[in-house]
Design an enzyme around this catalytic site. Sequence first.
Site, mmCIF file in Angstrom:
data_model
loop_
_atom_site.group_PDB
_atom_site.id
_atom_site.type_symbol
_atom_site.label_atom_id
_atom_site.label_comp_id
_atom_site.label_asym_id
_atom_site.label_seq_id
_atom_site.Cartn_x
_atom_site.Cartn_y
_atom_site.Cartn_z
ATOM 1 N NE ARG A 1 39.420 -22.495 69.324
ATOM 2 C CZ ARG A 1 39.775 -23.694 69.751
ATOM 3 N NH1 ARG A 1 38.913 -24.421 70.432
ATOM 4 N NH2 ARG A 1 40.969 -24.188 69.492
ATOM 5 N N GLY A 2 38.712 -18.998 73.349
ATOM 6 C CA GLY A 2 39.766 -18.003 73.484
ATOM 7 C C GLY A 2 41.068 -18.507 72.890
ATOM 8 N N GLY A 3 42.146 -17.765 73.164
ATOM 9 C CA GLY A 3 43.433 -18.134 72.597
ATOM 10 C C GLY A 3 43.996 -19.430 73.143
ATOM 11 C CE LYS B 1 39.369 -19.759 80.941
ATOM 12 N NZ LYS B 1 40.329 -18.696 81.334
ATOM 13 C CG ASP C 1 44.183 -10.166 78.711
ATOM 14 O OD1 ASP C 1 44.201 -9.153 77.969
ATOM 15 O OD2 ASP C 1 43.846 -11.293 78.305
ATOM 16 C CB VAL D 1 34.170 -21.311 77.958
ATOM 17 C CG1 VAL D 1 33.310 -21.320 79.218
ATOM 18 C CG2 VAL D 1 35.497 -20.605 78.242
#
Length: 686
Positions: free
Chosen positions: A371-373, A391, A488, A377
């Site tokens: 998990r991201g911001g 995603k 990034d 996924v």
Amino acid sequence: MELSKLLILAVQLIFVIPKISAQFELNYHLCGKTTYSTPSTFQTNLNTTLSSMSSDTRITYGYYNFTAGKQPDKVEATALCRSDITLSDCRTCVSSMVSTLPTTCQNNRQAFGYSDYCQLYFTNTSAFHVLTDEPNYALRFNGNVTDAPNFNTSLTTLMTTLLKNASLGGSEVKFATGKIKLTSNQSIYGLVQCSPDLSRTNCVTCVQYLIDTVFPNYFVTLTKPSLFMAKGGRVVSPSCNLRYELYPFYNNITLAAQPPTQPPQLPPSSTANSSDTSAQGVKSRKSHKIISIVVPTVGFLLLIIIVASICMFIRRKKERKVSEKFNIYFFNVIYIICIEEDMEALQSLQYSLAVIKVATANFAVDNKLGRGGFSTVYKGKLPDGQEIAVKRFNKDVVLGDVQFMNEILTLAKLHHRNLVRLVGFCLEEEEMLLIYELVINKSLDNFLFDPMQRASMHWDTRYKVINGIVRGLLYLHEDSRLRVIHRDLKAGNVLLDVDFNPKIADFGTAKLFKIDQSQALTSNVVGTLGYMPPEYLSQGQVSLKSDVFSFGVLVLEIVSGQRFSSFKIGENQENLLTFAWKNWLEGNAWSLVDPALSSASGAEIMRCMHIGLLCVQNNMADRPTMSSVSQMLSSFSMTLQQPSQPAFFRQSPMLLNVPSQGNVSNQSNNKAESKNDITVTEIYPR
């Protein structure tokens, strides 16, 4: 009385007329390289075109386009007036330019001229419906502002608004003016204009090119430690122009197409007899009766059509190839790829939600990879057996749709073994899904920052990862059809396949540059703290060197096996860059190295640390390009330059008694570097 009138007239002649005529003077011109002979067919066509332009009184909205002849002697010419001047001033300005520019650029087949009120462009190639952002001209005014970051943010906001408003104009006027508060008693005033024959997309692209490419060259002093923004300035090109000032420089009128002149209505005859009047009354009553029948009928039919349209819209919503979010984002993106080309490619990548739900077992928890911001996924498998990573963007995240579209527009154009491959996307029922190839070993941080996994990650593997990242960045910066700044780059965004080949991922915050562009300003600073260079954090200045800085931090993390954000030596919490630099100066660079690594690879490890320090230098001009980094890694016979103090360095009292930087660096370098006198040739972008 007559004397006073003469005095007033004299004052006007002395002060007013010169001021007005100055608005029509040729401020800038650029002549083409090819010429024509005199007399010639091209000269005749040029004279015909410009003569028609200056004498035409049918055009009332300030944009002229004329053509004459056939190739190779064809002439196309455009003239564009500022839309805040009167029609009379516009025609006067165009006439003045028509008579001046051909003389100034005598016998040239192509020329561009600009005055305060209008501009003229003629060429022997295509000029209509063609984006022409070069040649361009910039004029800087009134010194520099004092509060540059605040000024830059306000100016960016104003220009973004004006660009959107101008691009939404019609085929006769694409023009917008406005202001934004800078302080309680000071505003910034701006103007954006596009040639109205441009599409909305080309209008945005043209203006954005001037902002991204010309602004940094003329309105910002990049050699200073802080940002200096000019108090006023303008940039013009054949297809678009913009201007900003700290005073209201534009007028409150807008040129627009005038309605066609209606033939005069004849007044009622005074000799009309009573029978005529009676007949008119009967006709009037019949007309009212017809209207009373027709209007409700038409209204009812319109209601049926509207209801049917709504039903069809709802029914076909799932079948739409591109959602409304997609269209809205296209007009706000800072750099736009040609829509006509992209639409077919994007449609071929689209998957239905039903297929993805089956592939991921309806986004089962067991299939969750991370998990991201902005997203979560999941792994899955398509009907053809291909394993994928999906995603799924969070629905409640404000910038989720921006990240989503940015990844599609970027990755659909990029293909490299060290970049994650985009398989497709899904935009259906409020779901935003990106489908990638499944990279089996997940991300680099899962290995690098886990004590158990890190111990099994030997130097050969880490060195392989570093080289792969370099190849991926070099492709993004110099070798792809786009110039891409990732913005990034970090261990969490580097995926590892089954053979530990790295693949750069997560292009949601990437910025697209033109091939000859190397830097830009942005008010939207995105990325991960610790990996962002100082000029980007403080000034919004993004460039190729932004990724170089992130790469340098990542290399030092790979060497040390510790995160930048939680770097720790014994019981002491340290800044990774400070610790690396301090020990490099003291000749004790090996203390940074992960204890799990063997000293047998000491030369390569020290060289990578050296390269990492070169990449994180405070001044972006001192950092190498990725092509230079590639050369440094591939050729050990190349002597590296000595690094200077890194960004975010915290001075320690114990460094005050350390010998000079060059001497100590040379001492530490002796055990890892060749003494060959060959030096690194720094390759910097134009």
